[in-house]
Design a protein around this motif. Sequence first.
Motif, short mmCIF file in Angstrom:
data_model
loop_
_atom_site.label_atom_id
_atom_site.label_comp_id
_atom_site.label_asym_id
_atom_site.label_seq_id
_atom_site.Cartn_x
_atom_site.Cartn_y
_atom_site.Cartn_z
N ALA A 1 -2.43 8.55 -2.80
CA ALA A 1 -3.10 7.98 -1.63
C ALA A 1 -4.58 7.79 -1.91
O ALA A 1 -5.21 8.63 -2.55
N ASP B 1 0.51 3.92 -2.86
CA ASP B 1 0.12 5.29 -2.48
C ASP B 1 1.12 6.30 -3.04
O ASP B 1 0.76 7.36 -3.52
N LYS B 2 2.39 5.92 -2.98
CA LYS B 2 3.45 6.82 -3.44
C LYS B 2 3.39 6.98 -4.96
O LYS B 2 3.52 8.08 -5.49
N SER C 1 0.66 -0.92 4.83
CA SER C 1 1.54 0.20 5.15
C SER C 1 2.39 -0.17 6.36
O SER C 1 1.91 -0.84 7.26
N GLN D 1 0.84 -1.21 0.00
CA GLN D 1 0.00 0.00 0.00
C GLN D 1 0.87 1.25 0.00
O GLN D 1 0.55 2.23 -0.69
N ASP D 2 1.97 1.22 0.74
CA ASP D 2 2.89 2.36 0.74
C ASP D 2 3.43 2.62 -0.66
O ASP D 2 3.50 3.76 -1.12
#
Lengths: 408, 408
Positions: free
Chosen positions: A270, A265-266, A353, A261-262
């Motif tokens: 997000a 999102d990046k 995350s 997810q990180d």
Amino acid sequence: MSANPITVNGRTYQWMERPVVIVCVDGCEQEYINQAIQAGAVPFLKQLAENGTVLAGDCVVPSFTNPNNLSIVTGVPPSVHGICGNYFYDTQADAEVMMNDPKYLRAGTVLAAFADAGARVAVVTAKDKLRMLLGHKMKGICFSAEKADQADLSEYGIPNVVKMVGMPVPSVYSAELSEFVFAAGVKLMETARPDLMYLSTTDYIQHKYAPGTDGANSFYAMMDRYLAQLDKLGATIALTADHGMNAKTDSAGMPNVIFLQDVLDKDFGAGKTRVILPITDPYVVHHGALGSYATVYGGNGIDTKALAKHIAAIPGVELVLDRETASARFELPADRIGDLVVVSERLAVIGTSASKHDLSGLELPLRSHGGISEQRVPILLNRKLKRQPDVPRLRNFDVLHLALNQAQ
Amino acid sequence: MSANPITVNGRTYQWMERPVVIVCVDGCEQEYINQAIQAGAVPFLKQLAENGTVLAGDCVVPSFTNPNNLSIVTGVPPSVHGICGNYFYDTQADAEVMMNDPKYLRAGTVLAAFADAGARVAVVTAKDKLRMLLGHKMKGICFSAEKADQADLSEYGIPNVVKMVGMPVPSVYSAELSEFVFAAGVKLMETARPDLMYLSTTDYIQHKYAPGTDGANSFYAMMDRYLAQLDKLGATIALTADHGMNAKTDSAGMPNVIFLQDVLDKDFGAGKTRVILPITDPYVVHHGALGSYATVYGGNGIDTKALAKHIAAIPGVELVLDRETASARFELPADRIGDLVVVSERLAVIGTSASKHDLSGLELPLRSHGGISEQRVPILLNRKLKRQPDVPRLRNFDVLHLALNQAQ
């Protein structure tokens, strides 16, 4: 009590001639048994190669507990029974929820069908999360070690479990939780003598200890003693696993985690994508909800093919499949698996995350499952088979077929 | 003695400021170190996570000894140095031959280049099969533990090795063969104090014992003591492996073998295809020449695509690639790898014909390597790095680069 064959989910099962015990050893990578034999810890399991049957089969991917336990008791893959994780994103309800409510089950169990036909059936699980699914619409005995002190005659089909077993209710994070299952199984065989019994353990030990180490060998030695007792009591025993287990670390024991997810999102923004970890359940201390399988939902404006390509390039990712391909290859219900299915390599796990995973409870280097690397599992019987297994690719969910139709 | 950087095979290496020791631990699946740390057996290795550097990298596929040792000392893959197995089918000579003759080597080693520039260089191998390749055109000390009693000043650059080390020449099938390598390394560091030393062990122990078992932990404890001595003597140590190691059995310890030549003889006709096992070497007692990698040559009238499709459908086969695809993906010399490259799954190995493999020497359940499942290996240094590794995908053959160019 009928003696006619029973047909469930398109498969037919012969009535048992003697009691049948199906054992699902959670997280039982084959090497645990192999190394325990080498250590001289499991004389009963050792002699099965000569006097019984030793096979290997493939479990269901995701190689998690609920999808595989339900496959074993229904005899069919998740595309039929519907349970494809411990946890999923319910798109209709727009909510991430546990999948342990029987309302998600789309097929009946072989256990319930035999009970309906008059067989005495018993189910003992380690954790309570599985009890409701496994015992759904089943007349008979059904309780968990975790909540054995709550079992009563009306709901669980049996009173005074704790007194019968003679062990205190164990901690949910313990080897004893599984020992309680076996001890209860032996007591039930000595007393109620079920025609069909399903015993399902927890992989607390396998998440902690590698095959061949003392922590693992003593667990298997315990199991071996109870299995030998069930054998002496005349039961046909068929043992398999819900999934295997592998180290997910580097040489210093640091976990190899892809915080998916990180990354997304990046790279996509997000809130644009949703990573679901179907390993998630209420008991995550021993693995931090980190497994080798995830599903991903892309939001508006996200091109699924581009997303798949992006994820496939992340080091440690083994495979990315779109919904259709994944549901066909892994026999999963297409409406419950996300736009993409992501599988990580043997030594890596997928997280959401970094901030959402509490690894402080990991006292030992991470061992986990969920991927294709944990798909091969043992299938052992204390009987020889009448003939070679008559299925093209042996699965852990063929174990009831082997025990009821093919064991001598 | 030069202090200028040395360029070999297109890569540049800084002159060492202190002695550098490269250690190639044969068959060192990362889990061996992880479990030895858990057992408290390797205090030196344990503290590297804090005081040194712990990384993981990919070895060369086929994950065998010779291709990887040569990659490490040349800094390049087999497509450049030419050694893609222990054994191959020399199509020009129409003969199946060992690949340990330096005439097959197509690139010089970093060791030889430093020696030419005036560095004191030493090489100690466990088995003699590697000595000639590793020491090719290298001025300096080069001997094997296996034939340490034959080392003399003229050919091996050192007299009286056995007396210097103070250990008898060990059996080629023993843990002591590797211990001799470390003991010699420490003695050399105390006496000749080489600027650059390469130590290469044998995987006799790893073929026998699983990570975390006593047999494995005591080997790593032995290694740990010698590494700590080399560290105290002021050397920069960089440790990696030629390949990993996995169980290749079922839960009762029976090997999972695909006898590929038997299958192809039956389906395509005897003599129509040739299966080559590049793991083959003169020392096969501990693995029966069974690994997870094979090459296949099709004879006249054999359609390579049909052959590939046929092999890919065999249970236990993970991957079949044609010559061009395999040489590109695994960086192999296309003229030495056959029409097809076949890789088996983690728990399976490939044999030729059942009659050609003597498994009577296998005292313990088969553990072996050769496939993609044994590609991830540890890379450890007793120094921190000046910066994160500046290569896109870390390989075991980056270890000289890390030790000479990036270690603090």
